[in-house]
Write an enzyme that holds these catalytic residues in place. Structure first.
Site, PDB file in Angstrom:
ATOM      1  CB  CYS A  90      -0.625  -0.087   1.130  1.00  7.00           C
ATOM      2  SG  CYS A  90      -1.620   1.215   0.940  1.00  7.00           S
ATOM      3  CB  CYS A 144      -1.045   4.828   3.516  1.00  8.23           C
ATOM      4  SG  CYS A 144      -1.287   3.157   4.622  1.00  8.23           S
ATOM      5  CE  LYS A 193      -7.058  -0.995   4.817  1.00  8.86           C
ATOM      6  NZ  LYS A 193      -6.367  -1.414   4.875  1.00  8.86           N
ATOM      7  CD  GLU A 241     -14.689  -4.215  -2.909  1.00  9.36           C
ATOM      8  OE1 GLU A 241     -13.713  -4.955  -2.891  1.00  9.36           O
ATOM      9  OE2 GLU A 241     -14.206  -3.413  -2.722  1.00  9.36           O
ATOM     10  CE  LYS A 291      -6.888  -3.025   8.887  1.00 13.36           C
ATOM     11  NZ  LYS A 291      -5.868  -2.735   7.991  1.00 13.36           N
ATOM     12  CB  SER A 301      -3.854  -0.355  15.847  1.00 10.94           C
ATOM     13  OG  SER A 301      -4.731  -0.062  14.646  1.00 10.94           O
TER      14      SER A 301
HETATM   15  C1  PBG Z   1      -3.150   0.396   4.998  1.00  6.80           C
HETATM   16  C2  PBG Z   1      -2.814  -0.848   6.093  1.00  6.80           C
HETATM   17  C3  PBG Z   1      -4.320  -0.217   7.944  1.00  6.80           C
HETATM   18  C4  PBG Z   1      -3.562  -0.870   8.766  1.00  6.80           C
HETATM   19  C5  PBG Z   1      -3.004  -1.951   7.713  1.00  6.80           C
HETATM   20  N1  PBG Z   1      -2.714  -1.799   5.980  1.00  6.80           N
HETATM   21  C6  PBG Z   1      -4.186   1.676   7.683  1.00  6.80           C
HETATM   22  C7  PBG Z   1      -5.021   2.419   7.077  1.00  6.80           C
HETATM   23  O1  PBG Z   1      -5.968   1.874   6.285  1.00  6.80           O
HETATM   24  O2  PBG Z   1      -5.723   3.491   7.319  1.00  6.80           O
HETATM   25  C8  PBG Z   1      -4.326  -0.855   9.714  1.00  6.80           C
HETATM   26  C9  PBG Z   1      -3.915  -1.988  10.352  1.00  6.80           C
HETATM   27  C10 PBG Z   1      -4.038  -2.010  12.539  1.00  6.80           C
HETATM   28  O3  PBG Z   1      -4.881  -0.813  12.789  1.00  6.80           O
HETATM   29  O4  PBG Z   1      -3.539  -2.291  12.633  1.00  6.80           O
HETATM   30  N2  PBG Z   1      -1.352   0.125   4.373  1.00  6.80           N
END
Ligand code: PBG
Length: 348
Positions: free
Chosen positions: A140, A142, A216, A254, A269, A296
């Site tokens: 990704c 970001c 997601k 999806e 997720k 998280s």
């Molecule tokens: C994007 C990504 C995210 C997470 C995993 N991959 C962040 C988002 O989409 O904002 C979140 C994982 C977590 O909260 O533990 N690279």
């Protein structure tokens, strides 16, 4: 008891299969009496093979910094990550997923496919040191863009879907070249699985698999992760590409699309608030490895409550992760992986 009350009690007993004195054929407590009986009839099993440990890697050397909102989780330089992985491997953990925190970010997220990037260098080192460890790389942008969005932006500052696909392909190839077994496109960009598959195949990496973040959600539970990677969007949010938490049927679309595009594994997720989605995806796509991401914010909630003495960490974590298995998950990405591996070992 009047005659009619007595008759009523008996008809209920008959319907439930319980004999008149209450010691009936369906007395369910009998199989809960001892740990041995409970183990014998247990339906869902949590095993160290189910766990995938997330790791945050940074440039530099000798760096190890705890993420404030995620006690027990660290941003680490490549050299120190090796030690943590050695501990995980010693406990039987079979897989890790890597996230990078680059020193410099730009508008196109070009650090994401830098062969010298922290993720790429970690992959190379880990591949060498732990030949049997399954290496997964989050694919990704970001973490790498200065604006914090999961792709390049169009003139209206919206994520440009198709321009982003080309970059994701480059990222996946660089991760494959560094030794990743699986790449995990996580940006919820339409067509990302097909783009990554095509790019991998063209570069001669047809043996590298895709763990697709299929369902997601645009979740507030990612806040501590964004703290960890300093990757919160500088403006706006991700609701324009991540899924609406109100939708479950759409998760099936999806997953179907990702499988059609070549995904080898699919993911739901976050985990806890979405176990109904996990169950529906499981039932609709039997035989496909299904991953859940215990994110998280879920970790932070447990850690905070346990630090306050309000919950018992070990019991609560095992209960949550077992529930994810019960809902139909095969694999669990979790920041609790090291602790859980230790607890499972102690149990044996
Ligand atoms: C994007 C990504 C995210 C997470 C995993 N991959 C962040 C988002 O989409 O904002 C979140 C994982 C977590 O909260 O533990 N690279």
């Amino acid at each position: 008891m009047s005659d009619s009350q007595q008759e009523n009690a008996w008809s209920v007993a008959a319907r439930e299969g319980v004999s008149g004195d209450g010691v009936g054929a369906t007395r369910l407590r009998r199989l809960r009496r001892t740990p041995g009986l409970r183990a014998l009839v247990r339906e869902a099993h949590l095993d160290v093979d189910d766990l995938i440990l997330p790791l945050f890697v940074t440039d530099g050397e000798g760096l190890c910094e705890e993420v404030p909102s995620m006690p027990g989780v660290y941003r680490e330089s490549v050299d120190l990550v090796q030690e943590r992985v050695a501990a995980a491997v010693a406990l039987g953990v079979r897989a890790v997923i890597l996230f990078g925190i680059p020193a410099v970010k730009d508008s196109a997220g070009s650090g994401s496919y830098d062969a010298e990037g922290a993720v790429q260098r970690s992959l190379l080192l880990l591949r060498e040191s732990f030949p049997d460890l399954v290496l997964v790389a989050d694919t990704c942008l970001c973490e790498y863009t200065d604006h914090g969005h999961c792709g390049v932006l169009d003139p209206r500052a919206d994520v440009d879907n198709d321009a982003t696909l080309d970059i994701l392909g480059r990222v996946a190839v660089s991760q494959a070249e560094s030794g990743a077994d699986l790449v995990a496109p996580s940006g919820m960009i339409d067509g990302q699985v097909a783009a990554v598959r095509t790019a991998l195949d063209r570069a001669g990496h047809s043996d590298v698999g895709i763990m697709a973040y299929s369902a997601k959600y645009a979740s507030a539970f990612y806040a501590p992760f964004r703290d960890a990677v300093q990757g919160a969007p500088a403006f706006g949010d991700r609701r324009g590409h991540q899924m609406d938490p109100a939708n479950a049927g759409e998760a099936l679309r999806e997953a179907r699309q990702d499988l059609g595009q070549g995904a080898d594994m699919i993911m739901v997720k976050p985990a806890l608030a979405y176990l109904d989605v996990v169950r529906r995806v499981r039932d609709s796509f039997e035989g496909v490895p299904l991953v859940v991401y215990n994110v998280s914010g879920e970790y932070a909630m447990v850690k905070a409550a346990c630090a306050a003495g309000w919950l018992a960490e070990r019991s609560v974590v095992i209960e949550m992760l077992t529930a994810m298995k019960r809902a139909g998950a095969d694999l669990i990405i979790t920041y609790h992986a090291l602790d859980v591996a230790r607890w499972l070992r102690e149990k044996r």
